[in-house]
Scaffold this active site. Sequence first.
Site, PDB file in Angstrom:
ATOM      1  CE  LYS A  84       7.559  -2.024  -0.248  1.00 37.10           C
ATOM      2  NZ  LYS A  84       6.587  -0.902  -0.094  1.00 37.10           N
ATOM      3  CG  ASP A  88       4.406   0.043  -2.667  1.00 29.78           C
ATOM      4  OD1 ASP A  88       3.947   1.076  -3.175  1.00 29.78           O
ATOM      5  OD2 ASP A  88       4.555  -0.106  -1.447  1.00 29.78           O
ATOM      6  CD  GLU A 111       0.644  -0.519  -2.001  1.00 30.79           C
ATOM      7  OE1 GLU A 111       0.382  -0.101  -0.855  1.00 30.79           O
ATOM      8  OE2 GLU A 111       1.324  -1.537  -2.203  1.00 30.79           O
ATOM      9  CG  ASP A 133       0.036   2.645   1.116  1.00 29.96           C
ATOM     10  OD1 ASP A 133      -0.525   2.936   2.188  1.00 29.96           O
ATOM     11  OD2 ASP A 133       1.176   2.144   1.097  1.00 29.96           O
ATOM     12  CE  LYS A 162       0.608   0.103   4.333  1.00 30.62           C
ATOM     13  NZ  LYS A 162       1.832   0.775   3.824  1.00 30.62           N
TER      14      LYS A 162
END
Length: 367
Positions: A162, A187, A212, A237, A261
């Site tokens: 992150k 990300d 991402e 994502d 996910k």
Amino acid sequence: MIKLDHVKVRHVSMKLKSPFQTVNGLVVVRDTLIIEAQDQDGRIGYGECVAFSDPFYSPETTTTAWDQLKNFLLPMLNKKRIEHPSELNAIFSSIQGHQMAKAGIETAVWDLFAKQQGQSLKEVIGGVRDEVESGVVLSLMDDIEKQAEEYNKKGYKRFKLKVQKGKEKETIERVQNVVGDVPLMFDGNGQYEPEDMLYLTQLDDLNLLMIEQPFRTDDFYYHHQLKKQTITPISLDETIKSGHDAFQAIELEACDHINVKLGRVGGYQEALQIHRFAKVANMPLWCGGMLETGIGRAHNVALASLEQFTLPGDLSESSRYWEEDIIEKPFTVKDGKVSVPSKPGIGVAVNEKLLNKRTIREFTHTF
């Protein structure tokens, strides 16, 4: 035929070992919904609704999901005969959105169905792996060098970072100095704007596994533009909420990889559709994480056993987040891999005593 007797929905509250910080939100206590679908023979299938308490990741929250399950989704099942869990996606299609609430009950029914068949969930969905490669996520709150060293010793196959915009290179190089050639990614959490395009292309020299979700949740266009201009692979994502979104992303060449996910896409049926599209396009997939308990993690591990999930997923061991997980034998990582349970259903036993202790409210819907 899947003959449901009742479904119990539990609001479970679990404190993380350490706070998890992203640019969009901080999680100290993980509130989640555990769904138990019991058939008339007493077998129980477990699912997890992974919505957070606050709407920083998606519009859904534990409160909205509780309401949807209690007042809309579960009552819809009273009127339907269910032969196979794949039918739930169509049954719930008249309800707009609320993918995480839908996935919570859908995953529970898939687990129950697999147990009724005496097969592992991996077998039922067509998984091909007995072990899946594991990656780990380092949040903005972590002592990043210390964390990287610890997880590198466990053999994690990929590190996801992150980051704060403008500090990506600094953060990545700090971790690279510790883990060497282990693949790294970061990300973006949708924090970049079109004017950041050139800046992002200048990160190519970091040799990242991927970036991402750099741009906003509803964007395909600028992700496509970035993909044309950078050699670093782009992964989506939050943009991918369904099989149709994945189809668009592939056709529009908006990404190189997709993070799947279960909660975000609405459950297995949509995830399996994404897998079919990706297989035709020969696009690598990977399984993302949502700070799940062992129940949600078991579902993720089963999903990651599918053929096209060739990249390490967010499948860290239970002790990454919890002092005590709500399953009897927490997931562990050995040589950077997690074993796919082979027992019927999700293949893990729930610690009922601890689950009861962590439950702060519940309701039961009877059929």
